[in-house]
Design a protein around this motif. Structure first.
Motif, PDB file in Angstrom:
ATOM      1  N   ASN A 149       2.058   0.559  16.232  1.00 44.38           N
ATOM      2  CA  ASN A 149       0.759   0.189  16.800  1.00 44.38           C
ATOM      3  C   ASN A 149       0.726   0.449  18.306  1.00 44.38           C
ATOM      4  OD1 ASN A 149      -1.891  -1.566  16.543  1.00 44.38           O
ATOM      5  ND2 ASN A 149      -0.783  -2.375  18.285  1.00 44.38           N
ATOM      6  N   ASN A 150       1.819   0.082  18.986  1.00 46.38           N
ATOM      7  CA  ASN A 150       1.844   0.239  20.442  1.00 46.38           C
ATOM      8  C   ASN A 150       1.971   1.695  20.868  1.00 46.38           C
ATOM      9  OD1 ASN A 150       1.630  -2.491  20.528  1.00 46.38           O
ATOM     10  ND2 ASN A 150       3.612  -2.885  21.427  1.00 46.38           N
ATOM     11  N   ILE A 151       2.678   2.509  20.066  1.00 44.73           N
ATOM     12  CA  ILE A 151       2.700   3.954  20.351  1.00 44.73           C
ATOM     13  C   ILE A 151       1.282   4.513  20.221  1.00 44.73           C
ATOM     14  CG2 ILE A 151       3.510   6.206  19.554  1.00 44.73           C
ATOM     15  CD1 ILE A 151       6.129   4.863  18.730  1.00 44.73           C
ATOM     16  N   GLY A 152       0.560   4.061  19.181  1.00 47.79           N
ATOM     17  CA  GLY A 152      -0.828   4.499  19.023  1.00 47.79           C
ATOM     18  C   GLY A 152      -1.685   4.112  20.211  1.00 47.79           C
TER      19      GLY A 152
ATOM     20  N   SER B 190       1.046   2.091  11.145  1.00 54.08           N
ATOM     21  CA  SER B 190       1.146   0.638  11.343  1.00 54.08           C
ATOM     22  C   SER B 190       0.382  -0.106  10.253  1.00 54.08           C
ATOM     23  CB  SER B 190       0.594   0.265  12.725  1.00 54.08           C
ATOM     24  OG  SER B 190       0.568  -1.130  12.898  1.00 54.08           O
ATOM     25  N   LEU B 191      -0.832   0.363   9.938  1.00 48.86           N
ATOM     26  CA  LEU B 191      -1.663  -0.294   8.931  1.00 48.86           C
ATOM     27  C   LEU B 191      -1.003  -0.252   7.552  1.00 48.86           C
ATOM     28  CD1 LEU B 191      -4.273  -1.647   8.004  1.00 48.86           C
ATOM     29  CD2 LEU B 191      -5.321   0.619   7.844  1.00 48.86           C
ATOM     30  N   ASP B 192      -0.416   0.905   7.179  1.00 51.52           N
ATOM     31  CA  ASP B 192       0.225   1.036   5.864  1.00 51.52           C
ATOM     32  C   ASP B 192       1.359   0.026   5.708  1.00 51.52           C
ATOM     33  OD1 ASP B 192      -1.492   3.077   5.204  1.00 51.52           O
ATOM     34  OD2 ASP B 192      -0.094   4.684   5.750  1.00 51.52           O
ATOM     35  N   ILE B 193       2.147  -0.177   6.766  1.00 56.33           N
ATOM     36  CA  ILE B 193       3.258  -1.138   6.694  1.00 56.33           C
ATOM     37  C   ILE B 193       2.713  -2.555   6.598  1.00 56.33           C
ATOM     38  CG2 ILE B 193       5.252  -2.078   7.926  1.00 56.33           C
ATOM     39  CD1 ILE B 193       5.586   0.712   9.212  1.00 56.33           C
TER      40      ILE B 193
END
Length: 738
Positions: A287-290, A309-312
Motif C-alpha cells: 500500500n505504501n509503495i503505491g 495490497s487489496l488482494d492480500i
C-alpha cells in the motif's frame, strides 16, 4: 473532494495482546501441537495447548484460530478452569480485532477482565487492560485508551513485572501521540526506555521515539533513533521487529521525498513479512509503495501496488483495511481519468467502511463517492456529498474541511455561487482551514459573481441611461483631462514631500521604540530577579516557621500531654471516665506528633527526598481512599536540602489538592533523571479543571513559587472530566548538592 492517499506510521506497543505475546522464535510447530493435544490427559494441559494452537494459527488462519479459542472456553467452563476461561475469552477478542469487528472485540475484552478479577491474577488483569487500551486506541477513543493503560501499569507495578509496566507506559505514549500531544508522548516513550530491562523492548522504545520525532518534522534525528533500533534488532535476530522498523523508515524517507530509499525499505519489510507469513504487514508495505508511486504521478504503477495490497487484505477479511485499499484505488483511477472505475472502487470502499463501522472512514467514503458522481454529472452526487459533510462535522474538523472542499467544488461546478459562498464561509470559520490570499481571492470572485447575477436586470435597465451619460461626458473630456493632470502634479509633489517626512518620523519612532524595548527588558529582568529573591526569602521563612512550630508542639504541648497522661494513669484505675481521659490524652499526643512530623518533614531530614516521598505515599494510602502509585528510577538525586524541601512541599500540595478538590480515585507520581534534568510527572483521574480559568489560591501559588525558586519548568494539562497532569522539570546544576 478526494481524500489524501494514506501513508501509515506503525505505533508499536511493547506487547501484543497477551495471547500473542507468548509467541517466540522457539514456538512448537503446528503439527507437534496437534499431536500433543491428541495425547493430552489432563484438562489443564489441553487448555494450554488450545491457547498455543490459537497463537500459532491466528496470523495465517484466523477462522481456525477462532475454533481453538472456542474449544478452550468450552473446556474451561466444563472443568472450572478460570485461567483457561480468561485466556480463551481474550483470544476471541484478538480474533474479532483481526477481523475489524471492534465492538465484538470490546465485549470479549470486558469478559476477560471479569474472568481475571475472579482469579485475582494481577498480571492477567494488567494484560487485559493493556489490550483494552490498544482496542480503544484503534477505535479512536484515546482518552479511554489512556485510562486503560494507566490501570494496566498499576496492576503490572503491583505484580512486580517491570517489562510489562514499561509496555503500559509505552501505550500511554502512543495514545498521547494520537491526541497530538507530541511532547507528552515523547516523555512517556523515554520513561519506558529508562524503565525497561530487556533489549527487545529498548529497540521498540527507540523506534517509537523515532516515530514521534518524524511527526515533529525532525527527520534526521528520527532516522538516527530508527537506526539504533535496527542495530539492536539485528543483534537479537528479531525479524518481526526489523520488519516494523523498515516500514517506519520507509515512511520517513517518503516524507523526505527520497522515494528510492523509501521503496528499498518497504521491500525489505516485504521480504521479512513474507518469510514469517505476516500478510497484514505485507499488504501495508505494498500500500505504501503505491502511495509513493501516486506522489510521483506514476498512477499506473500505483494502481498495480494498491491492487496487490487489496488482494492480500481480502484474504484476511479486515473490512477497515480493505476499505482503505479500495479508497486508494478509487483516487488513483480518478487521477487516470477512469471515472467509472473510480466510482466502482469508492462504492466498494463505502460498503467496507459501513461494515467495519469506521466512524472516521464512513464520512470520507460518502463524499469521495459523491465527488465522482458529480464529475459524471449524476443527480445523486449532492446527496452523497452532503451526507458525508454532515457526518464529518460530527467527527473531526479535518474531515469537515475535506468534505466542505468537496461540496464547494460541486456547487461551483453547478454554478450555484450562493451555496458555494456559504460553504466557503464555513471553511474560513474552521480552526484549521486555509487562510491564504488565494482563499480570500476566491471568496471575492464568488461574491462578485453572485452580486453580478443579482444586478444583471438592473444593468440592463440602466444601459440606455449610461449611454446618454457617456455622450455628455465626452463633450467635456478635454477640459477634465487638463484639470486632472494639474491636480495630479500637485498631489504628486505634496505626496513625495510628505512621504520623506513620514519615513524620517518612522525611523525616529523605531529607534525610540527599540531603546524603550531594551530598557523594558532590563527592568523586567531586574524585577524577576527581585521577585525570585523575595520568593526564596518567603519560602525560607515559611520553612523556618514550620520548624519552630513543630518544635514548640513537640517540646511544649507534646510534653504537657505526656505529663497529663502519666498523671491520669497514676490516679485510681478502673474508672471508665478515667480510662477515656487517658485514651483522649494519648490520641491528642499522637495527633501532636503527627502534626509536628508533617511540619518538620522528619523523614525528609533524616532519610532524604525519595524515602520521604515513599513514606508520605504509604501514609496517604493507609489513611485515605486515594490509590497512590509512586515510582522513581533511583534512591537519591544529589539535590541540596533546600531544593529537596521545595520538591517535597510541591508534591505534598499536589496530593492535598487531589484529595480536597479532584475527587480522584487514583494518583501516580513518577520521577526520573535524564542528563542534567529531573523530570517529575503526577497524574490523577479526577474531575479535572480548566487551567486557564482556575482561581489562584494559596496552594497553587505555593507550587508556582517553589517552582520559580528551583528555576524549574512547571506545566499543567487538564480539562473537565479528564483528570490533571503536572509536568515539572528541575535543573540539577542549579540545585545540586555541593
Amino acid at each position: 473532494m478526494r481524500c489524501q492517499l494514506i501513508i501509515l506510521i506503525i505505533s508499536i506497543s511493547f506487547s501484543l495482546p497477551s495471547s500473542l505475546s507468548a509467541k517466540n522464535q522457539t514456538l512448537t510447530p503446528l503439527d507437534s501441537l496437534k499431536a500433543a493435544l491428541s495425547q493430552a490427559s489432563s484438562a489443564e494441559v489441553k487448555s494450554d495447548l488450545y491457547n498455543s494452537l490459537f497463537i500459532e494459527t491466528i496470523k495465517f488462519s484466523p477462522d481456525e484460530a477462532k475454533i481453538y479459542a472456542q474449544l478452550q472456553i468450552n473446556l474451561a467452563g466444563k472443568e472450572s478452569l478460570n485461567k483457561g476461561l480468561a485466556q480463551g475469552l481474550n483470544n476471541l477478542s484478538v480474533y474479532y480485532n483481526s477481523q475489524g469487528k471492534l465492538d465484538s472485540a470490546g465485549y470479549f475484552i470486558e469478559q476477560t477482565i471479569l474472568a481475571y478479577e475472579k482469579t485475582k491474577d494481577l498480571s492477567g488483569l494488567g494484560g487485559a487492560y493493556l489490550n483494552l487500551g490498544n482496542l480503544n486506541r484503534q477505535s479512536g477513543d484515546f482518552p479511554a485508551a489512556i485510562s486503560a493503560y494507566k490501570k494496566a501499569s498499576s496492576y503490572f507495578s503491583q505484580a512486580g513485572e517491570t517489562s510489562k509496566y514499561a509496555s503500559a507506559i509505552n501505550g500511554i505514549g502512543n495514545a498521547k501521540r494520537n491526541l497530538g500531544e507530541l511532547d507528552s508522548a515523547l516523555f512517556f516513550y523515554k520513561t519506558a526506555l529508562d524503565v525497561t530491562d530487556t533489549a527487545t523492548l529498548q529497540a521498540i522504545a527507540l523506534m517509537n521515539i523515532g516515530n514521534v520525532l518524524a511527526q515533529k518534522g525532525e527527520y534526521e534525528e528520527a532516522v538516527e533513533y530508527h537506526l539504533k533500533s535496527v542495530k539492536i534488532k539485528e543483534e537479537l535476530n528479531d525479524r518481526r521487529g526489523l520488519m516494523s522498523s523498515y516500514i517506519n523508515m520507509g515512511v520517513i524517507y517518503s516524507r523526505l521525498e527520497q522515494f528510492d530509499k523509501s521503496e528499498a525499505s518497504y521491500r525489505k519489510a516485504i521480504k521479512e513479512s513474507e518469510a514469517m507469513g505476516i500478510k497484514q504487514s505485507t499488504a501495508m508495505a505494498y500500500n505504501n509503495i503505491g502511495t509513493n508511486k501516486a506522489r510521483q504521478n506514476d498512477f499506473d504503477s500505483a494502481a498495480f501496488y494498491f491492487k496487490k495490497s487489496l488482494d492480500i487484505r481480502k484474504t484476511l477479511g479486515n473490512r477497515m483495511e480493505i476499505g482503505m485499499s479500495e479508497n486508494n484505488l478509487g483516487n488513483v483511477y480518478r487521477d487516470l481519468g477512469k471515472l467509472d472505475s473510480a466510482l466502482h472502487y469508492h462504492e466498494l470502499a463505502l460498503q467496507s467502511k459501513l461494515e467495519a463501522n469506521d466512524k472516521y472512514g464512513i464520512p470520507s467514503a460518502y463524499y469521495n463517492t459523491g465527488s465522482i458522481l458529480s464529475l459524471l454529472g449524476r443527480p445523486e452526487a449532492e446527496e452523497y456529498i452532503l451526507k458525508g459533510y454532515n457526518m464529518a462535522r460530527e467527527v473531526s474538523p479535518v474531515l469537515e474541511e475535506e468534505a466542505a472542499k468537496t461540496l464547494f467544488d460541486h456547487y461551483q461546478a453547478r454554478k450555484n455561487y450562493k451555496a458555494a459562498l456559504d460553504i466557503q464561509t464555513r471553511l474560513i470559520a474552521l480552526k484549521d482551514t486555509l487562510r491564504s490570499e488565494e482563499t480570500k481571492k476566491r471568496i471575492e470572485e464568488l461574491e462578485k459573481k453572485y452580486e453580478s447575477e443579482k444586478k444583471d436586470n438592473e444593468i440592463a435597465l440602466l444601459a440606455k441611461d449610461n449611454e446618454l451619460q457617456a455622450q455628455k461626458i465626452a463633450q467635456t473630456e478635454t477640459e477634465r483631462i487638463i484639470y486632472i493632470i494639474s491636480v495630479i502634479f500637485m498631489i504628486g509633489w505634496g505626496a513625495g514631500f510628505f512621504y520623506l517626512q513620514r519615513k524620517k518620523h518612522q525611523a525616529d519612532l523605531f529607534l525610540a521604540e527599540k531603546e524603550k524595548l531594551v530598557f523594558d527588558q532590563k527592568i523586567k529582568q531586574l524585577l524577576k530577579e527581585s521577585e525570585i529573591t523575595r520568593i526564596e526569602s518567603l519560602l525560607k521563612g515559611q520553612e523556618e516557621e514550620r520548624k519552630r512550630m513543630a518544635r514548640e508542639l513537640h517540646d511544649g504541648l507534646g510534653g504537657m500531654l505526656a505529663a497529663l497522661k502519666i498523671s491520669l494513669q497514676s490516679e485510681t484505675k478502673g474508672s471508665s471516665a478515667n480510662n477515656r481521659a487517658v485514651m483522649l490524652a494519648e490520641k491528642s499526643a499522637d495527633e501532636v506528633r503527627k502534626i509536628s512530623h508533617n511540619l518538620m518533614a522528619g523523614a525528609l531530614q533524616k532519610y532524604g527526598l525519595v524515602e520521604a516521598l515513599r513514606d508520605m505515599s504509604r501514609q496517604v494510602e493507609e489513611s485515605t481512599n486515594l490509590k497512590l502509585s509512586f515510582y522513581c528510577d533511583r534512591d537519591e538525586y544529589m539535590l541540596n536540602p533546600e531544593a529537596e524541601t521545595h520538591l517535597f512541599r510541591m508534591l505534598q500540595e499536589i496530593i492535598s489538592n487531589c484529595l480536597k478538590h479532584a475527587k480522584a480515585g487514583e494518583l501516580s507520581i513518577q520521577i526520573h533523571q535524564e542528563a542534567d534534568t529531573i523530570h517529575i510527572t503526577t497524574e490523577d483521574d479526577g474531575v479535572g479543571f480548566d487551567p486557564n480559568k482556575v482561581v489562584n489560591g494559596i496552594g497553587t501559588d505555593n507550587i508556582r513559587d517553589r517552582a520559580e525558586a528551583l528555576h524549574a519548568k512547571l506545566s499543567v494539562e487538564s480539562s473537565k472530566g479528564r483528570g490533571c497532569t503536572y509536568f515539572i522539570e528541575v535543573p540539577i546544576v542549579i540545585n545540586q548538592l555541593t
